[in-house]
Design a protein around this motif. Structure first.
Motif, PDB file in Angstrom:
ATOM      1  N   LEU A  44       0.833  -1.195   0.000  1.00  0.00           N
ATOM      2  CA  LEU A  44       0.000   0.000   0.000  1.00  0.00           C
ATOM      3  C   LEU A  44       0.875   1.255   0.000  1.00  0.00           C
ATOM      4  N   PRO A  45       0.311   2.396  -0.427  1.00  0.00           N
ATOM      5  CA  PRO A  45       1.087   3.635  -0.415  1.00  0.00           C
ATOM      6  C   PRO A  45       1.649   3.986   0.963  1.00  0.00           C
ATOM      7  N   GLN A  62       0.101  10.154   0.611  1.00  0.00           N
ATOM      8  CA  GLN A  62      -0.703  10.903  -0.363  1.00  0.00           C
ATOM      9  C   GLN A  62       0.100  11.175  -1.621  1.00  0.00           C
ATOM     10  N   SER A  65       0.310   8.090  -3.634  1.00  0.00           N
ATOM     11  CA  SER A  65      -0.966   7.830  -4.301  1.00  0.00           C
ATOM     12  C   SER A  65      -1.129   8.690  -5.546  1.00  0.00           C
ATOM     13  N   LYS A  68       1.137   7.291  -8.226  1.00  0.00           N
ATOM     14  CA  LYS A  68       0.595   6.006  -8.680  1.00  0.00           C
ATOM     15  C   LYS A  68      -0.595   6.211  -9.615  1.00  0.00           C
ATOM     16  N   SER A  69      -1.489   7.123  -9.269  1.00  0.00           N
ATOM     17  CA  SER A  69      -2.651   7.361 -10.127  1.00  0.00           C
ATOM     18  C   SER A  69      -2.232   8.016 -11.445  1.00  0.00           C
TER      19      SER A  69
END
Length: 130
Positions: A44-45, A62, A65, A68-69
């Motif tokens: 996980l992040p 954050q 994330s 990653k997105s």
């Protein structure tokens, strides 16, 4: 109700100079996050942020994330672009003939005895179809 008079003196705010890390080139944090994401696909992040902070990087879950997105969006855009771009078909004018049609026309001319006879037969056919 009367308004309060504005003060003309701004409040004194103490600012500290921002120290940039001279050894890390611009974009190296994002590159490090991308490398960590690729190396730890199952984490996980938050877990990746803990690993990177232990290595000395100042990152949050954050930020991981967000990177990653962005990676997923870029991958999706590249995939969509490669699927939707059709192979370029050659542009053929309406009056152009393919080799197959020309071979058939040659056989017709040969069967009917010449070009004049073939034209006459095609004109008669056109009148029948009208």
């Amino acid at each position: 109700m009367p308004r309060k008079p504005k003060t003309t003196e701004p409040e004194a705010v103490e600012t500290k100079p921002v120290e940039a890390a001279p050894e890390a080139p611009r974009g190296s944090k994002t590159a490090a996050i991308k490398a960590a994401l690729k190396a730890n696909r199952d984490k996980l992040p938050k877990e990746i942020a803990e690993l990177m902070n232990a290595e000395g990087w100042d990152v949050t879950a954050q930020r991981i994330s967000v990177v990653k997105s962005a990676m997923k969006a870029k991958k999706k855009a590249n995939k969509a672009a490669s699927v939707t771009e059709p192979e370029a078909a050659p542009v053929v004018p309406k009056d152009a003939m393919s080799v197959g049609l020309l071979v058939k026309a040659k056989k017709l001319v040969k069967e009917l005895g010449g070009v004049k006879e073939a034209k006459a037969a095609l004109n008669a056919l056109a009148q029948l179809l009208d």
